[in-house]
Design a protein around this motif. Structure first.
Motif, PDB file in Angstrom:
ATOM      1  N   ALA A 185      -1.325  -5.496   3.693  1.00  0.00           N
ATOM      2  CA  ALA A 185      -0.072  -5.338   4.440  1.00  0.00           C
ATOM      3  C   ALA A 185       0.458  -3.911   4.385  1.00  0.00           C
ATOM      4  N   MET A 186       0.206  -3.218   3.276  1.00  0.00           N
ATOM      5  CA  MET A 186       0.713  -1.853   3.139  1.00  0.00           C
ATOM      6  C   MET A 186      -0.042  -0.858   4.011  1.00  0.00           C
ATOM      7  N   ASP A 187      -1.220  -1.266   4.497  1.00  0.00           N
ATOM      8  CA  ASP A 187      -2.033  -0.358   5.304  1.00  0.00           C
ATOM      9  C   ASP A 187      -1.891  -0.603   6.800  1.00  0.00           C
ATOM     10  N   VAL A 188      -1.091  -1.592   7.168  1.00  0.00           N
ATOM     11  CA  VAL A 188      -0.946  -1.956   8.578  1.00  0.00           C
ATOM     12  C   VAL A 188      -0.016  -0.977   9.300  1.00  0.00           C
ATOM     13  N   THR A 189      -0.323  -0.715  10.569  1.00  0.00           N
ATOM     14  CA  THR A 189       0.540   0.091  11.422  1.00  0.00           C
ATOM     15  C   THR A 189       0.945  -0.757  12.629  1.00  0.00           C
ATOM     16  N   PRO A 190       2.230  -0.811  12.993  1.00  0.00           N
ATOM     17  CA  PRO A 190       3.352  -0.192  12.292  1.00  0.00           C
ATOM     18  C   PRO A 190       3.629  -0.854  10.939  1.00  0.00           C
ATOM     19  N   THR A 238      12.202   6.420  -1.185  1.00  0.00           N
ATOM     20  CA  THR A 238      11.120   7.151  -0.554  1.00  0.00           C
ATOM     21  C   THR A 238      10.766   6.508   0.784  1.00  0.00           C
ATOM     22  N   ASP A 239       9.781   7.065   1.486  1.00  0.00           N
ATOM     23  CA  ASP A 239       9.355   6.487   2.768  1.00  0.00           C
ATOM     24  C   ASP A 239       8.170   5.560   2.543  1.00  0.00           C
ATOM     25  N   ALA A 240       7.844   4.772   3.566  1.00  0.00           N
ATOM     26  CA  ALA A 240       6.802   3.756   3.426  1.00  0.00           C
ATOM     27  C   ALA A 240       5.424   4.334   3.074  1.00  0.00           C
ATOM     28  N   PRO A 241       4.957   5.409   3.738  1.00  0.00           N
ATOM     29  CA  PRO A 241       3.640   5.937   3.367  1.00  0.00           C
ATOM     30  C   PRO A 241       3.568   6.394   1.908  1.00  0.00           C
ATOM     31  N   THR A 242       4.624   7.059   1.437  1.00  0.00           N
ATOM     32  CA  THR A 242       4.645   7.511   0.045  1.00  0.00           C
ATOM     33  C   THR A 242       4.668   6.319  -0.899  1.00  0.00           C
ATOM     34  N   TYR A 243       5.484   5.340  -0.570  1.00  0.00           N
ATOM     35  CA  TYR A 243       5.586   4.121  -1.381  1.00  0.00           C
ATOM     36  C   TYR A 243       4.228   3.428  -1.476  1.00  0.00           C
ATOM     37  N   ALA A 244       3.495   3.384  -0.359  1.00  0.00           N
ATOM     38  CA  ALA A 244       2.238   2.637  -0.294  1.00  0.00           C
ATOM     39  C   ALA A 244       1.069   3.356  -0.948  1.00  0.00           C
ATOM     40  N   ARG A 245       1.271   4.582  -1.392  1.00  0.00           N
ATOM     41  CA  ARG A 245       0.179   5.278  -2.074  1.00  0.00           C
ATOM     42  C   ARG A 245       0.024   4.810  -3.520  1.00  0.00           C
ATOM     43  N   SER A 292     -10.161  -6.271 -13.771  1.00  0.00           N
ATOM     44  CA  SER A 292      -9.003  -5.796 -13.007  1.00  0.00           C
ATOM     45  C   SER A 292      -8.706  -6.785 -11.895  1.00  0.00           C
ATOM     46  N   THR A 293      -7.433  -6.946 -11.596  1.00  0.00           N
ATOM     47  CA  THR A 293      -7.027  -7.797 -10.485  1.00  0.00           C
ATOM     48  C   THR A 293      -5.853  -7.139  -9.780  1.00  0.00           C
ATOM     49  N   TYR A 294      -5.710  -7.429  -8.492  1.00  0.00           N
ATOM     50  CA  TYR A 294      -4.726  -6.740  -7.676  1.00  0.00           C
ATOM     51  C   TYR A 294      -4.034  -7.711  -6.725  1.00  0.00           C
ATOM     52  N   SER A 295      -3.047  -7.190  -6.006  1.00  0.00           N
ATOM     53  CA  SER A 295      -2.350  -7.946  -4.968  1.00  0.00           C
ATOM     54  C   SER A 295      -1.877  -9.295  -5.518  1.00  0.00           C
ATOM     55  N   ARG A 296      -2.229 -10.404  -4.869  1.00  0.00           N
ATOM     56  CA  ARG A 296      -1.778 -11.709  -5.348  1.00  0.00           C
ATOM     57  C   ARG A 296      -2.497 -12.157  -6.619  1.00  0.00           C
TER      58      ARG A 296
END
Length: 254
Positions: free
Chosen positions: A169-174, A188-195, A215-219
């Motif tokens: 979801a963080m990589d989707v545009t818009p 901060t802005d969305a691109p910075t937040y999503a890094r 390691s585990t990520y996301s959900r």
């Protein structure tokens, strides 16, 4: 008048026993998955990572604090954030209590973020947390464990997160509204937040050598999110159409 199914106590008991069988199956399956998780091959960590902690400069081995196991929560707090991620903050609200028990079972729980230590200390004080929290500011640790990405990776669509490239979801545009809203609450802005991204990594230290085990990520961090484990047992469940949670000091008093 409720639109939900209404029954007698006997009818409820029959249905509850049917559900109990499914819950037991799920518990056994969860036990099987836990064993499978522990059987993963270990990967030796030879990179010399450097962190800043409340006790000074530290290596990855130092984060173990003399124990043989280390659980690292990758807390979303980038160098340019003014506050920690609300979701990570909600998860971390449970760490104080868990960390004490884990420490007495040969496991150290520590959060790690890319923000400078001074920012982490200030936010930690605001939240009333006492668990260990190390800064990897200027170090490659978060990048190597796929929870931080460069602006170039983001721009070129080379973000590999949760064992796949793109699709998050963080990589989707818009940018989805919740991502933009959370970014704003972090100053901060969305691109910075999503890094920066959330995750959990596990390490073990044996004969002076550190190994990465999991390691585990996301959900994959869902089960660490204490409030959801309670909501999943509440009458209306999660009952959400989008993010509703806030940092614990941002709710109106009720």
């Amino acid at each position: 008048m409720t639109g939900h199914l209404i029954g007698t106590r006997d009818e409820w008991l029959i249905a509850r026993r049917e559900l109990l069988a499914a819950e037991k199956d799920l518990t056994r399956r969860s036990d099987d998955v836990a064993r499978w998780r522990q059987e993963l091959p270990w990967v030796r960590v030879d990179n010399t990572y450097r962190f800043e902690t409340d006790h000074g400069a530290a290596s990855l081995a130092d984060l173990f604090q003399g124990r043989s196991q280390l659980l690292v929560y990758h807390f979303m707090f980038g160098p340019d954030y003014k506050a920690g991620c609300p979701s990570c903050s909600a998860i971390a609200d449970g760490f104080n209590g868990f960390a004490v028990h884990l420490a007495n079972h040969d496991v150290t729980l520590s959060a790690v973020s890319r923000a400078p230590l001074a920012k982490l200390r200030e936010y930690k004080q605001r939240m009333g947390w006492t668990f260990p929290w190390a800064s990897s500011f200027g170090d490659g640790f978060n990048f190597d464990f796929n929870v931080a990405f460069t602006e170039e990776q983001q721009r070129e669509g080379k973000v590999e997160y949760n064992y796949e490239r793109g699709g998050h979801a963080m990589d989707v545009t818009p940018v989805p509204a919740p991502v933009a809203e959370f970014a704003a609450t972090c100053g901060t802005d969305a691109p910075t937040y999503a890094r920066d991204r959330p995750g959990l990594s596990a390490f073990v230290r044996e004969d002076g050598v550190v190994y990465h085990t999991y390691s585990t990520y996301s959900r994959g961090v869902d089960s660490l999110w204490g409030m959801y484990q309670w909501l999943d047992r509440a009458p209306r469940g999660r009952n959400e159409t989008g993010p509703w949670w806030r940092r614990h000091d941002e709710y109106a008093t009720r």
